[in-house]
Design an enzyme around this catalytic site. Sequence first.
Site, PDB file in Angstrom:
ATOM      1  CD  GLN A 145      -1.017  -0.428   3.914  1.00 15.72           C
ATOM      2  OE1 GLN A 145      -0.961   0.629   4.642  1.00 15.72           O
ATOM      3  NE2 GLN A 145      -1.675  -1.636   3.740  1.00 15.72           N
ATOM      4  NE  ARG A 177      -6.226  -3.582   1.130  1.00 21.38           N
ATOM      5  CZ  ARG A 177      -7.574  -3.098   1.390  1.00 21.38           C
ATOM      6  NH1 ARG A 177      -8.441  -3.082   0.489  1.00 21.38           N
ATOM      7  NH2 ARG A 177      -7.829  -2.419   2.536  1.00 21.38           N
ATOM      8  CG  HIS A 198      -0.573   5.858   3.765  1.00 23.65           C
ATOM      9  ND1 HIS A 198      -1.775   5.093   3.963  1.00 23.65           N
ATOM     10  CD2 HIS A 198       0.467   5.393   4.354  1.00 23.65           C
ATOM     11  CE1 HIS A 198      -1.109   4.189   4.731  1.00 23.65           C
ATOM     12  NE2 HIS A 198      -0.033   4.021   5.202  1.00 23.65           N
ATOM     13  CG  HIS A 257       4.218   1.497   3.382  1.00 23.00           C
ATOM     14  ND1 HIS A 257       3.749   2.443   2.757  1.00 23.00           N
ATOM     15  CD2 HIS A 257       3.339   1.078   4.428  1.00 23.00           C
ATOM     16  CE1 HIS A 257       2.797   2.893   3.300  1.00 23.00           C
ATOM     17  NE2 HIS A 257       2.202   2.087   4.190  1.00 23.00           N
ATOM     18  CD  GLU A 297       2.300   4.650   7.884  1.00 19.32           C
ATOM     19  OE1 GLU A 297       1.199   4.637   8.439  1.00 19.32           O
ATOM     20  OE2 GLU A 297       2.578   3.469   7.136  1.00 19.32           O
TER      21      GLU A 297
END
Length: 322
Positions: free
Chosen positions: A100, A197, A102, A177, A119
Amino acid sequence: MLYPLKFKPILKEKIWGGNKLKCKYKGDLSQKQIGESWEISGVEGDISIVQNGALAGKTLNQLISEFKTELVGETVFEKFNGEFPILIKFIEAQENLSVQLHPSDTLAKKRHNSFGKTEMWYITEAESNAELIVGFKESITIDRYKDILAKGQLEDVLNKIKVEEGEVFFIKPGLVHAIGAGVTLAEIQQTSDVTYRLYDWLRVDKQGRSRELHTDLALDAIDFQVNSDYKIEYDSIFNSKVSLVDSPYFKTNFLEINQRITLDYSSVDSFVIYMNVGTQIAELTHDKNLFVLFPMETILLPACIKKIEFKSSGTKLLEISI
């Protein structure tokens, strides 16, 4: 009235989850394959609820509305318009997570009216030969990527690395990642639940259905270049803070404690969150009140509290602020 706050963990069932988090938090026995424990969340529909003390039962949003800058700090309150800016999790992968990525703030705002997601991960446990996927083995073009997907060869171009306990990774928007089977980690991220995804290992749920892929949405969000700056190198110094991440979205320090220490936040205009990522308890003292932080537990220090003491015989903490 404010004091160090613990929140009720929000446990999330995942197709790739396991039993460690469920056993730790004694979750609903009907839940299976718990993959995530949302420790502190301001995500709509999953707002954290205070677990300890006189404010038990209040939601995080209620606290922000009532205490404002006393809870989160003046700069944080003004910048994020009363929203809580980060999401704190523990994650256990019994199986591989989906591959996936972001989107950035700009793209997430345009498409989802949401923050993007930057993150970081701190590995708390890693079984032998456990891996992460971070980016591609080599830079590719968007046309080659489409061809790779069409031929079902995405696995062949993903960059897989073995991981160990204590390693730290910084995952920027656009970086492809996945967390591999056998990894348990602490995750700090922007308040966002937007994920694209790309690949889910051809697995299906109990009804025989594959999970949705976001192939088209991801095309203009992917960083197709090789990245080498995702791993954070650091050296632990007993009873001294070591900087791991200093970003516009959050700051994270590592702190290994084997004695009593005093922490002063007089110059910090933010709440502070501690995650116990070690194996021993940590005792936090404020205003002569004792708070025990167990392994894989999280506590929030309101911005109005400027001095505390920690004591431990040898645990590891992540200290997170804005």
